[in-house]
Design a protein around this motif. Structure first.
Motif, PDB file in Angstrom:
ATOM      1  N   THR A  35       7.981  11.754  49.559  1.00  0.00           N
ATOM      2  CA  THR A  35       7.365  12.850  48.844  1.00  0.00           C
ATOM      3  C   THR A  35       6.111  12.460  47.993  1.00  0.00           C
ATOM      4  OG1 THR A  35       9.262  14.234  48.481  1.00  0.00           O
ATOM      5  CG2 THR A  35       7.264  14.790  47.000  1.00  0.00           C
ATOM      6  N   SER A  36       4.898  13.067  48.314  1.00  0.00           N
ATOM      7  CA  SER A  36       3.629  12.483  47.646  1.00  0.00           C
ATOM      8  C   SER A  36       3.532  12.679  46.222  1.00  0.00           C
ATOM      9  CB  SER A  36       2.472  13.074  48.343  1.00  0.00           C
ATOM     10  OG  SER A  36       2.194  14.507  48.074  1.00  0.00           O
ATOM     11  N   LEU A  37       2.781  11.913  45.465  1.00  0.00           N
ATOM     12  CA  LEU A  37       2.687  11.961  44.047  1.00  0.00           C
ATOM     13  C   LEU A  37       1.354  12.599  43.490  1.00  0.00           C
ATOM     14  CD1 LEU A  37       4.149   8.509  43.186  1.00  0.00           C
ATOM     15  CD2 LEU A  37       5.197  10.831  42.969  1.00  0.00           C
ATOM     16  N   ASP A  38       1.567  13.471  42.583  1.00  0.00           N
ATOM     17  CA  ASP A  38       0.339  14.037  41.955  1.00  0.00           C
ATOM     18  C   ASP A  38      -0.016  13.328  40.651  1.00  0.00           C
ATOM     19  OD1 ASP A  38      -0.222  16.108  43.866  1.00  0.00           O
ATOM     20  OD2 ASP A  38       1.518  17.198  42.842  1.00  0.00           O
ATOM     21  N   ALA A  39      -1.054  12.737  40.175  1.00  0.00           N
ATOM     22  CA  ALA A  39      -1.365  11.823  39.242  1.00  0.00           C
ATOM     23  C   ALA A  39      -2.351  12.838  38.120  1.00  0.00           C
ATOM     24  CB  ALA A  39      -2.125  10.705  39.499  1.00  0.00           C
ATOM     25  N   PHE A  40      -1.963  12.471  37.051  1.00  0.00           N
ATOM     26  CA  PHE A  40      -2.472  13.082  35.774  1.00  0.00           C
ATOM     27  C   PHE A  40      -3.101  12.371  34.562  1.00  0.00           C
ATOM     28  CE2 PHE A  40      -0.310  16.513  37.862  1.00  0.00           C
ATOM     29  CZ  PHE A  40      -1.416  17.779  37.849  1.00  0.00           C
ATOM     30  N   LEU A  41      -3.974  12.251  33.981  1.00  0.00           N
ATOM     31  CA  LEU A  41      -4.599  11.354  33.198  1.00  0.00           C
ATOM     32  C   LEU A  41      -5.039  12.029  31.858  1.00  0.00           C
ATOM     33  CD1 LEU A  41      -5.914   8.473  32.755  1.00  0.00           C
ATOM     34  CD2 LEU A  41      -8.201   9.487  33.496  1.00  0.00           C
ATOM     35  N   CYS A  42      -4.709  11.455  30.724  1.00  0.00           N
ATOM     36  CA  CYS A  42      -5.166  11.888  29.425  1.00  0.00           C
ATOM     37  C   CYS A  42      -6.352  11.463  29.041  1.00  0.00           C
ATOM     38  CB  CYS A  42      -4.267  11.364  28.412  1.00  0.00           C
ATOM     39  SG  CYS A  42      -4.705  11.736  26.682  1.00  0.00           S
TER      40      CYS A  42
END
Length: 67
Positions: free
Chosen positions: A46-53
């Protein structure tokens, strides 16, 4: 607007892309217990979504496990 908020800064995190020096996309290993996908060997990753602060740089990964 992002639904993901930094637990440290309490600001909206921005979607970003994470790569591993041209190796390809990052995936999380998932298990399919039964069904046609398991028999065909499809759907083990399953692909990953990344989020950055934008404030502190914290990066979090999320996998869509609903499929």
């Amino acid at each position: 607007m992002s639904d993901h908020y930094c637990p440290h800064c309490d600001v909206a995190m921005e979607e970003t892309t994470v790569t591993a020096e041209g190796v390809g996309d990052l995936y999380v290993k998932t298990k399919r217990e039964k069904g046609v996908l398991k028999r065909l060997g499809i759907g083990d990753n399953t692909s990953l979504d990344a989020f950055l602060c934008p404030e502190c740089g914290l990066t979090q990964f999320y996998a869509d496990l609903s499929t």
